[in-house]
Each structure stands twice: as C-alpha cells, then as structure tokens.
Design a protein around this motif. Structure first.
Motif, PDB file in Angstrom:
ATOM      1  N   PHE A  47       4.096  18.214   3.589  1.00  0.00           N
ATOM      2  CA  PHE A  47       5.166  18.970   2.931  1.00  0.00           C
ATOM      3  C   PHE A  47       5.792  18.147   1.800  1.00  0.00           C
ATOM      4  O   PHE A  47       6.175  18.690   0.761  1.00  0.00           O
ATOM      5  N   GLU A  48       5.882  16.813   2.009  1.00  0.00           N
ATOM      6  CA  GLU A  48       6.472  15.951   0.971  1.00  0.00           C
ATOM      7  C   GLU A  48       5.654  16.031  -0.327  1.00  0.00           C
ATOM      8  O   GLU A  48       6.216  16.032  -1.418  1.00  0.00           O
ATOM      9  N   GLU A  49       4.327  16.112  -0.197  1.00  0.00           N
ATOM     10  CA  GLU A  49       3.461  16.237  -1.376  1.00  0.00           C
ATOM     11  C   GLU A  49       3.731  17.552  -2.096  1.00  0.00           C
ATOM     12  O   GLU A  49       3.791  17.609  -3.328  1.00  0.00           O
ATOM     13  N   VAL A  50       3.882  18.626  -1.316  1.00  0.00           N
ATOM     14  CA  VAL A  50       4.113  19.953  -1.904  1.00  0.00           C
ATOM     15  C   VAL A  50       5.465  19.977  -2.631  1.00  0.00           C
ATOM     16  O   VAL A  50       5.602  20.585  -3.699  1.00  0.00           O
ATOM     17  N   LYS A  51       6.456  19.280  -2.074  1.00  0.00           N
ATOM     18  CA  LYS A  51       7.758  19.211  -2.748  1.00  0.00           C
ATOM     19  C   LYS A  51       7.633  18.471  -4.086  1.00  0.00           C
ATOM     20  O   LYS A  51       8.241  18.867  -5.090  1.00  0.00           O
ATOM     21  N   LEU A  52       6.815  17.430  -4.105  1.00  0.00           N
ATOM     22  CA  LEU A  52       6.582  16.709  -5.369  1.00  0.00           C
ATOM     23  C   LEU A  52       5.965  17.640  -6.411  1.00  0.00           C
ATOM     24  O   LEU A  52       6.357  17.646  -7.582  1.00  0.00           O
TER      25      LEU A  52
ATOM     26  N   LEU B  29       0.828  -1.207   0.000  1.00  0.00           N
ATOM     27  CA  LEU B  29       0.000   0.000   0.000  1.00  0.00           C
ATOM     28  C   LEU B  29       0.862   1.257   0.000  1.00  0.00           C
ATOM     29  O   LEU B  29       0.526   2.242  -0.667  1.00  0.00           O
ATOM     30  N   SER B  30       1.976   1.228   0.737  1.00  0.00           N
ATOM     31  CA  SER B  30       2.859   2.401   0.774  1.00  0.00           C
ATOM     32  C   SER B  30       3.400   2.698  -0.629  1.00  0.00           C
ATOM     33  O   SER B  30       3.480   3.855  -1.035  1.00  0.00           O
ATOM     34  N   ARG B  31       3.788   1.612  -1.333  1.00  0.00           N
ATOM     35  CA  ARG B  31       4.282   1.807  -2.716  1.00  0.00           C
ATOM     36  C   ARG B  31       3.191   2.424  -3.585  1.00  0.00           C
ATOM     37  O   ARG B  31       3.435   3.342  -4.347  1.00  0.00           O
ATOM     38  N   ARG B  32       1.941   1.921  -3.403  1.00  0.00           N
ATOM     39  CA  ARG B  32       0.816   2.403  -4.213  1.00  0.00           C
ATOM     40  C   ARG B  32       0.532   3.870  -3.889  1.00  0.00           C
ATOM     41  O   ARG B  32       0.262   4.677  -4.781  1.00  0.00           O
ATOM     42  N   VAL B  33       0.580   4.221  -2.600  1.00  0.00           N
ATOM     43  CA  VAL B  33       0.337   5.613  -2.182  1.00  0.00           C
ATOM     44  C   VAL B  33       1.374   6.536  -2.825  1.00  0.00           C
ATOM     45  O   VAL B  33       1.044   7.621  -3.320  1.00  0.00           O
ATOM     46  N   ARG B  34       2.638   6.084  -2.866  1.00  0.00           N
ATOM     47  CA  ARG B  34       3.683   6.914  -3.486  1.00  0.00           C
ATOM     48  C   ARG B  34       3.410   7.131  -4.976  1.00  0.00           C
ATOM     49  O   ARG B  34       3.534   8.240  -5.481  1.00  0.00           O
ATOM     50  N   GLU B  35       2.994   6.046  -5.645  1.00  0.00           N
ATOM     51  CA  GLU B  35       2.687   6.160  -7.077  1.00  0.00           C
ATOM     52  C   GLU B  35       1.543   7.141  -7.311  1.00  0.00           C
ATOM     53  O   GLU B  35       1.598   7.992  -8.203  1.00  0.00           O
TER      54      GLU B  35
END
Ligand SMILES: [Zn+2]
Length: 401
Positions: A316-321, A275-281
């Motif tokens: 913040f990680e999302e905003v950096k993306l 799930l973590s991999r999927r969330v990152r994708e």
C-alpha cells in the motif's frame, strides 16, 4: 512455635516430626509440625518444597506466632499427634542456598569496594536481584561490577568457612555487622571467615566454595538505586550454557568466531539500514515511472484526467507513492485501489489546482466496502473487508464529481 531445624542444620533434608495441626483452607491442606527443616518464604528467599508423609509440600509460610505453616495439596489428611516422615527437595534447597549465600558475598564486595549498601534483595525464577546504594556514572558501573565480581569470586575460590552464631543484642552490637534494612527480627549472625558478618535467618552454605561461580548478568537503575541481577552455582552454569549456545549460534551464521559475533551483527544492522535507504530511493523512482505510464494511458476529458486503477497484492505504501507522483502536475485526480487477500484499500488524491474533496469521495467509497476512511481534501485513504464491492465503491466515488 515450630522448632526451626534449618536454623542450625541447613543440610538436614530428611526428618521426622509430629503433626500438631491439620486443616483445610481455600482448598489447600495446612499442616503445622512440632519441628521443621522446611525454610518458609522470607527475607527475599523462596520457601523449600518437598513432601510430608505422602503429601506434596507446595508452599511454606511463617505465621506471626512462629508456627511454620506447610501448604499441601488437599488430598492428604495426617492424623494430629502422629509422627510423619518429611523430605526436602535438596536440589532446589541447594540452588537457593547458592543464590542466598552468593548474595552475602557479593553485597559485602560492593560494600568493601564502594561503600554501597544493599537495601533490597530477592531471588526470582531466573536470577537474584540486589538494590545497591551505588551512585556512579553508567560507564563506571560496568567497571565497578567487574571489580566486585572479581572480589566475590576470590572469596568463593578461597573456600572460606561460613559459621552461624546466635548472639545477644549486646554481643551483636560489638560485631562488625553489615547493615541491611530488610533484616529486622533476629540476632542470628552469619559469618564468612575474615570477610562478612550479617544478621540473617536464611539458609546458607557451610563453605564459600559450595556457592560456585558468582556471575552478574545485568544491571539497571531502579528506585534511585543500582539494581544488579546475578546468578550463582547451578544457575550460573545454566546461564553460561545458554549464553554460549546463543553466541556460538550467531557466530556460526556469520562463519566467524564467538568473539567476532557482536561486530558481525553490527555490520549486518548497518548494511540493512543502507539497503533500506536504497530501497526507498528506488521505490520513489519506480513510482515516478509507473505514474507517468498511468497518466499516458489516461485520456483527458474537458482538460481533467481521472486515473483509476486497481492493483493486486501491492504494498500500500508503494501505491500511495504512485498517487503522490500522479498529482504532482495539474488537473489530475487519482483513484487507486489495492486488492489484498481479505480487504480492499483505497487512496484518492488530486492536483493542488483542483477543488474536489477527496475526503468526501473516500468516505462514500469506504461505506460501500463496509469500512472507514479519511484524510485531507487533497489526499485521503481508507479500506474495507467487502472486497466484492470494490467496483461499486469506485463508482460511488466517481458519482460525486
Ligand atoms: Zn543470609
């Protein structure tokens, strides 16, 4: 020299004795008696506790000259020469005897089966540790421990007699003693019938059955030896209750049995990784879409698009993306901020074909926020606690270019 009642009568818990010394030392009362059943700390075994007269005994130590020093709370002062009634905390003594006698039994099991000597021994609050010269591969240690545990418990179930011998050095030399380097000063030998002969000054059970179950909890490599942690008797019961409660609780969460708990947890961990991999994708995909929307809403001036946006309570990680995706194309500067509860965080980025220094911009902005920031000339981040200065901070950054 104090007469050691625990030496030959380990089950004596009540006794009378004469006070030979009573003095104050570092706020504690030190009492020496003519005889004592209190075992002093030594040989890896913690001391007995209990009471002398109305005073609570909190520690017992053996002085170099053979006097047993009892440490009590300071508010008692027995008169030297008078007789006092003494009592040992039997439940604690029994718990210690179980661990200590269990150590003799388990150490001999490792010695008989694998020739492994016990080079260190200590009883801690939770378990008992022995350091063994057991040199096996980790996968073999597991099996060796099971075999030693089986042998040790069979000696317990036999309920064998345990005898105390006081012998001369010559007699000791003729006995099949198990060598243990941490025992140095006595020729008192503890015999477990047809099994083990050890020189020892500690307190022991009278029959092996009193020790109760001997259970190894864990092992590790320490000081180039194999350190085995185990529990005996009442401690084994407590430990079993805890282990059972935890494994039953885990099994209940999976509506399964205790035996299946480990594989259920393994499955959950695997599922979580997937799930973590999927969330990152998905976060990557969402960042692309959001970056495209922000770009579309920004008007270009002299061919340059400055995307300025403040997010509220976003990761913040999302905003950096999003910042990365914004500057994938040419001629874009991204000035993004996140307003959190107690601080503002900033990420500034630019397209590779531009030359503006994001590091200088972030430093100017963070100064307004009372914080710090830094990074590379094309991508920098920072933040500060003076959240009400966020607009001024963004303006300070823009003023630079
Ligand atoms: Zn012993």
């Amino acid at each position: 020299m104090t007469e050691k009642l625990y030496w030959l009568q380990p089950r004596t818990t009540h006794f009378n004795a004469f006070v030979e010394e009573s003095r104050l030392e570092n706020g504690q009362r030190i009492i020496v008696l003519n005889q004592s059943a209190f075992y002093p700390t030594g040989g890896g075994q913690p001391c007995d506790v209990g009471r002398i007269g109305n005073g609570k005994v909190i520690a017992v130590e053996m002085a170099g000259d053979g006097r047993i020093q009892h440490k009590l709370e300071a508010d008692v002062d027995p008169v030297v020469g008078t007789e006092v009634e003494c009592e040992i905390d039997w439940l604690r003594r029994r718990e210690m005897m179980q661990q200590h006698t269990g150590q003799h039994i388990l150490s001999q099991a490792f010695f008989q089966l694998f020739g492994a000597e016990t080079r260190g021994f200590r009883i801690t609050d939770r378990a008992t540790e022995i350091d063994l010269t057991l040199e096996l591969q980790p996968s073999e240690v597991e099996q060796a421990i099971i075999r030693a545990e089986e042998l040790a418990n069979s000696i317990v179930f036999d309920n064998r007699e345990i005898r105390i011998h006081e012998v001369s050095p010559e007699e000791a030399a003729r006995l099949p003693l198990r060598k243990e380097s941490f025992i140095t000063d006595c020729i008192r030998v503890i015999e477990i019938a047809d099994y083990d002969w050890s020189p020892c000054g500690g307190t022991h059970a009278q029959r092996t059955g009193e020790v109760g179950l001997i259970a190894v909890r864990a092992w590790e490599r320490a000081k180039k030896m194999t350190r085995v942690h185990f529990v005996c008797g009442v401690r084994a019961l407590k430990d079993y209750r805890l282990a059972n409660r935890v494994s039953e609780a885990i099994a209940l969460k999976f509506s399964g049995s205790r035996e299946d708990a480990e594989s259920s947890v393994d499955r959950l961990i695997e599922e979580n990784k997937r799930l973590s991999r999927r969330v990152r994708e998905l976060a990557e995909l969402a960042a692309k879409v959001e970056a495209a929307e922000l770009l579309e809403a920004t008007t270009a001036k002299n061919g340059l698009r400055v995307v300025e946006h403040v997010f509220h309570d976003r990761e913040f990680e999302e905003v950096k993306l999003i910042a990365h995706r914004l500057v994938d194309g040419e001629n874009v500067i991204a000035l993004l901020a996140v307003r959190e509860k107690e601080m503002a965080r900033l990420v500034f980025a630019r397209s590779a074909n531009l030359s503006a220094d994001m590091n200088a911009l972030i430093k100017a902005a963070c100064e307004k926020l009372g914080g710090r920031g830094g990074g590379k000339s094309d991508f920098a981040q920072g933040g500060g606690m003076q959240i009400e200065q966020l607009t001024a901070a963004m303006d300070a950054a823009k003023a630079i270019f």
